[in-house]
Design a protein around this motif. Structure first.
Motif, PDB file in Angstrom:
ATOM      1  N   GLU A   1       0.926  -1.289  -0.136  1.00  0.00           N
ATOM      2  CA  GLU A   1      -0.179   0.201  -0.046  1.00  0.00           C
ATOM      3  C   GLU A   1       0.910   1.206  -0.048  1.00  0.00           C
ATOM      4  OE1 GLU A   1      -2.695  -0.181   3.235  1.00  0.00           O
ATOM      5  OE2 GLU A   1      -3.782  -1.803   2.490  1.00  0.00           O
ATOM      6  N   LYS A   2       0.319   2.154  -0.410  1.00  0.00           N
ATOM      7  CA  LYS A   2       0.953   3.710  -0.417  1.00  0.00           C
ATOM      8  C   LYS A   2       0.593   4.147   1.007  1.00  0.00           C
ATOM      9  CE  LYS A   2       1.969   4.207  -5.381  1.00  0.00           C
ATOM     10  NZ  LYS A   2       1.643   5.134  -6.598  1.00  0.00           N
ATOM     11  N   ALA A   3       1.548   4.968   1.504  1.00  0.00           N
ATOM     12  CA  ALA A   3       1.231   5.795   2.770  1.00  0.00           C
ATOM     13  C   ALA A   3       1.874   7.289   2.312  1.00  0.00           C
ATOM     14  CB  ALA A   3       1.932   5.378   3.900  1.00  0.00           C
ATOM     15  N   LYS A   4       1.029   8.390   2.912  1.00  0.00           N
ATOM     16  CA  LYS A   4       1.401   9.581   2.500  1.00  0.00           C
ATOM     17  C   LYS A   4       1.356  10.439   3.903  1.00  0.00           C
ATOM     18  CE  LYS A   4       0.451  13.621  -0.276  1.00  0.00           C
ATOM     19  NZ  LYS A   4      -0.486  14.160  -1.382  1.00  0.00           N
ATOM     20  N   ALA A   5       2.313  11.057   4.135  1.00  0.00           N
ATOM     21  CA  ALA A   5       2.152  11.939   5.482  1.00  0.00           C
ATOM     22  C   ALA A   5       1.674  13.302   5.028  1.00  0.00           C
ATOM     23  CB  ALA A   5       3.555  12.057   5.946  1.00  0.00           C
ATOM     24  N   GLY A   6       0.826  13.757   5.721  1.00  0.00           N
ATOM     25  CA  GLY A   6       0.003  15.071   5.496  1.00  0.00           C
ATOM     26  C   GLY A   6      -0.008  15.637   7.010  1.00  0.00           C
ATOM     27  N   THR A   7      -0.640  16.872   6.944  1.00  0.00           N
ATOM     28  CA  THR A   7      -0.922  17.441   7.960  1.00  0.00           C
ATOM     29  C   THR A   7      -2.123  18.589   8.232  1.00  0.00           C
ATOM     30  OG1 THR A   7      -0.156  19.119   9.985  1.00  0.00           O
ATOM     31  CG2 THR A   7       0.858  19.278   7.597  1.00  0.00           C
ATOM     32  N   PRO A   8      -2.858  18.764   9.209  1.00  0.00           N
ATOM     33  CA  PRO A   8      -3.992  19.686   9.185  1.00  0.00           C
ATOM     34  C   PRO A   8      -3.548  21.122   9.051  1.00  0.00           C
ATOM     35  CG  PRO A   8      -4.231  17.955  10.929  1.00  0.00           C
ATOM     36  CD  PRO A   8      -3.060  17.732  10.576  1.00  0.00           C
ATOM     37  N   GLY A   9      -2.057  21.252   9.593  1.00  0.00           N
ATOM     38  CA  GLY A   9      -1.563  22.580   9.340  1.00  0.00           C
ATOM     39  C   GLY A   9      -0.810  22.832   7.934  1.00  0.00           C
ATOM     40  N   THR A  10      -0.150  23.823   8.091  1.00  0.00           N
ATOM     41  CA  THR A  10       0.848  24.219   6.845  1.00  0.00           C
ATOM     42  C   THR A  10       1.855  23.586   6.809  1.00  0.00           C
ATOM     43  OG1 THR A  10      -0.441  26.398   6.871  1.00  0.00           O
ATOM     44  CG2 THR A  10       1.389  26.263   5.694  1.00  0.00           C
ATOM     45  N   ALA A  11       2.487  23.037   5.724  1.00  0.00           N
ATOM     46  CA  ALA A  11       3.518  22.314   5.589  1.00  0.00           C
ATOM     47  C   ALA A  11       4.255  22.904   4.458  1.00  0.00           C
ATOM     48  CB  ALA A  11       3.429  20.833   5.634  1.00  0.00           C
ATOM     49  N   ALA A  12       5.673  23.059   4.653  1.00  0.00           N
ATOM     50  CA  ALA A  12       6.497  23.394   3.301  1.00  0.00           C
ATOM     51  C   ALA A  12       7.279  22.129   2.827  1.00  0.00           C
ATOM     52  CB  ALA A  12       7.622  24.378   3.839  1.00  0.00           C
ATOM     53  N   VAL A  41       4.976   0.577   1.302  1.00  0.00           N
ATOM     54  CA  VAL A  41       5.097  -0.217   2.036  1.00  0.00           C
ATOM     55  C   VAL A  41       4.834  -1.695   1.690  1.00  0.00           C
ATOM     56  CG1 VAL A  41       4.629  -1.214   4.336  1.00  0.00           C
ATOM     57  CG2 VAL A  41       4.284   1.100   3.849  1.00  0.00           C
ATOM     58  N   PRO A  42       5.844  -2.529   1.384  1.00  0.00           N
ATOM     59  CA  PRO A  42       5.748  -3.945   0.620  1.00  0.00           C
ATOM     60  C   PRO A  42       5.093  -4.820   1.396  1.00  0.00           C
ATOM     61  CG  PRO A  42       8.051  -3.714   1.290  1.00  0.00           C
ATOM     62  CD  PRO A  42       7.340  -2.331   1.575  1.00  0.00           C
ATOM     63  N   VAL A  43       4.411  -5.708   0.991  1.00  0.00           N
ATOM     64  CA  VAL A  43       3.999  -6.870   1.713  1.00  0.00           C
ATOM     65  C   VAL A  43       4.602  -7.513   2.636  1.00  0.00           C
ATOM     66  CG1 VAL A  43       2.483  -9.066   1.408  1.00  0.00           C
ATOM     67  CG2 VAL A  43       2.509  -7.310  -0.442  1.00  0.00           C
ATOM     68  N   LYS A  44       4.164  -7.479   4.043  1.00  0.00           N
ATOM     69  CA  LYS A  44       5.082  -8.083   4.910  1.00  0.00           C
ATOM     70  C   LYS A  44       6.425  -7.325   5.190  1.00  0.00           C
ATOM     71  CE  LYS A  44       2.888 -12.562   4.963  1.00  0.00           C
ATOM     72  NZ  LYS A  44       3.181 -14.014   5.014  1.00  0.00           N
ATOM     73  N   GLY A  45       6.594  -6.005   4.924  1.00  0.00           N
ATOM     74  CA  GLY A  45       7.647  -5.328   5.006  1.00  0.00           C
ATOM     75  C   GLY A  45       7.583  -4.201   5.476  1.00  0.00           C
ATOM     76  N   THR A  46       8.500  -3.162   5.787  1.00  0.00           N
ATOM     77  CA  THR A  46       8.440  -1.855   6.490  1.00  0.00           C
ATOM     78  C   THR A  46       8.960  -0.846   5.635  1.00  0.00           C
ATOM     79  OG1 THR A  46      10.514  -2.333   7.261  1.00  0.00           O
ATOM     80  CG2 THR A  46       8.761  -3.203   8.781  1.00  0.00           C
ATOM     81  N   LEU A  47       8.612   0.411   6.061  1.00  0.00           N
ATOM     82  CA  LEU A  47       9.109   1.766   5.569  1.00  0.00           C
ATOM     83  C   LEU A  47       9.513   2.586   6.535  1.00  0.00           C
ATOM     84  CD1 LEU A  47       9.453   3.652   3.177  1.00  0.00           C
ATOM     85  CD2 LEU A  47       7.042   4.279   3.760  1.00  0.00           C
ATOM     86  N   THR A  48      10.887   2.930   6.502  1.00  0.00           N
ATOM     87  CA  THR A  48      11.347   3.757   7.560  1.00  0.00           C
ATOM     88  C   THR A  48      11.137   5.247   7.321  1.00  0.00           C
ATOM     89  OG1 THR A  48      13.005   2.286   7.924  1.00  0.00           O
ATOM     90  CG2 THR A  48      13.208   4.292   8.707  1.00  0.00           C
ATOM     91  N   VAL A  49      10.686   5.902   8.125  1.00  0.00           N
ATOM     92  CA  VAL A  49      10.271   7.309   7.965  1.00  0.00           C
ATOM     93  C   VAL A  49      11.097   8.156   8.881  1.00  0.00           C
ATOM     94  CG1 VAL A  49       8.755   9.164   7.952  1.00  0.00           C
ATOM     95  CG2 VAL A  49       8.245   7.356   6.969  1.00  0.00           C
ATOM     96  N   SER A  50      12.061   9.083   8.865  1.00  0.00           N
ATOM     97  CA  SER A  50      12.865   9.799   9.803  1.00  0.00           C
ATOM     98  C   SER A  50      12.121  11.224  10.067  1.00  0.00           C
ATOM     99  CB  SER A  50      14.217   9.892   9.038  1.00  0.00           C
ATOM    100  OG  SER A  50      14.868   8.603   8.968  1.00  0.00           O
ATOM    101  N   VAL A  51      12.375  11.547  11.290  1.00  0.00           N
ATOM    102  CA  VAL A  51      11.965  12.716  11.550  1.00  0.00           C
ATOM    103  C   VAL A  51      12.948  13.559  12.300  1.00  0.00           C
ATOM    104  CG1 VAL A  51      10.099  14.293  13.117  1.00  0.00           C
ATOM    105  CG2 VAL A  51       9.487  12.164  12.044  1.00  0.00           C
TER     106      VAL A  51
END
Length: 284
Positions: A1-12, A41-51
């Motif tokens: 599946e595809k994952a997308k990060a968003g926010t209710p606020g303003t993002a640049a 995210v691949p099937v039975k896999g992971t996606l690393t997101v850095s903050v």
């Protein structure tokens, strides 16, 4: 599946290139940077997101990130699944405000007074609040080194590195020569963990019968707060000769009883009959 990060606020967005040349945008939320902001995210896999958190000095931060998954039910969290980001920042520093009550902790081994009595010849160390002067008092100029311990306190939640040094009061030759009587040998650098302290030993070794002065300075690496970025005060000391003070003491009672036997002439004769004393009838 595809994952997308968003926010209710303003993002640049901050666009980067992926491994296949596909644009990948970072999401910037105040002091937080989310990378990547979109991924699969691949099937039975992971996606690393850095903050990454890049805080402003001494400011706490809070942002809400919206996590969106393609083809999910839009009726549930239409603005994205909320994901909170929090960060707390602190500026490295030490207690350096000499007008605050913390001054008693900095000079915990010295007497603290409002002003120095310049006429007094003290043989102990005194710190003056108003003048911001640490006085060693009078020290015998015989080559020996007097030493005083100063407490460096880190009140913050982050460690700090402190550089200590002795500086002349000005650029004159006399000031440079006077500053050489003071030192912080072996205490130039201190690494202080959060909410801990370290001691710096300031030495004074006069070589002549004169008054010496200099400036002690402790500077915090990366410190920006005027009240905690360093500690600075003047040093004062006077070279002197060894002195002996004689104080009269009453004679012990047993010694007073032996005096008539030891000096019978003083206790058995009246003043008129002692040798050399004039007769009261002489001269009539």
């Amino acid at each position: 599946e595809k994952a997308k990060a968003g926010t209710p606020g303003t993002a640049a967005p901050n666009t980067k290139r992926g491994g296949k040349g596909v644009p990948v945008e970072d999401l910037v939320l105040g002091p937080f940077t989310v990378s990547p902001s979109t991924g699969t995210v691949p099937v039975k896999g992971t996606l690393t997101v850095s903050v990454t958190y890049t805080p402003a000095a001494g400011v706490d931060s809070h942002e809400v990130l919206g996590l969106d998954i393609l083809d999910r039910d839009p009726a549930e969290c239409p603005k994205g699944i909320p994901y909170e980001l929090e960060g707390e920042s602190a500026i490295p520093g030490i207690n350096g405000d000499l007008d605050s009550p913390e001054v008693v902790n900095i000079f915990e081994e010295q007497q603290i007074v409002s002003r120095l009595d310049r006429k007094a010849k003290n043989s102990f160390a005194v710190f003056s609040r108003e003048e911001r002067v640490l006085s060693f008092g009078t020290v015998v100029a015989d080559g020996r080194r007097a030493a005083e311990k100063i407490k460096l306190v880190n009140p913050n939640k982050v460690p700090c590195t402190v550089q200590c040094k002795i500086k002349p009061r000005n650029d004159s030759k006399d000031a440079l020569a006077s500053a050489e009587a003071f030192d912080v040998k072996g205490c130039e650098t201190h690494h202080i963990p959060p909410h801990e302290h370290r001691y710096v030993v300031v030495g004074f070794k006069p070589t002549a019968l004169t008054t010496y002065s200099a400036v002690f300075e402790a500077v915090v690496e990366g410190g920006t707060d005027p009240k905690t970025k360093g500690l600075r005060f003047e040093l004062l000391g006077e070279g002197t000769l060894p002195q002996v003070h004689l104080e009269p003491q009453p004679a012990p009672a047993h010694l007073l009883k032996t005096l008539p036997d030891a000096f019978p002439a003083l206790f058995s004769e009246t003043p008129s009959k002692r040798k050399g004393s004039p007769s009261p009838d002489k001269g009539r």
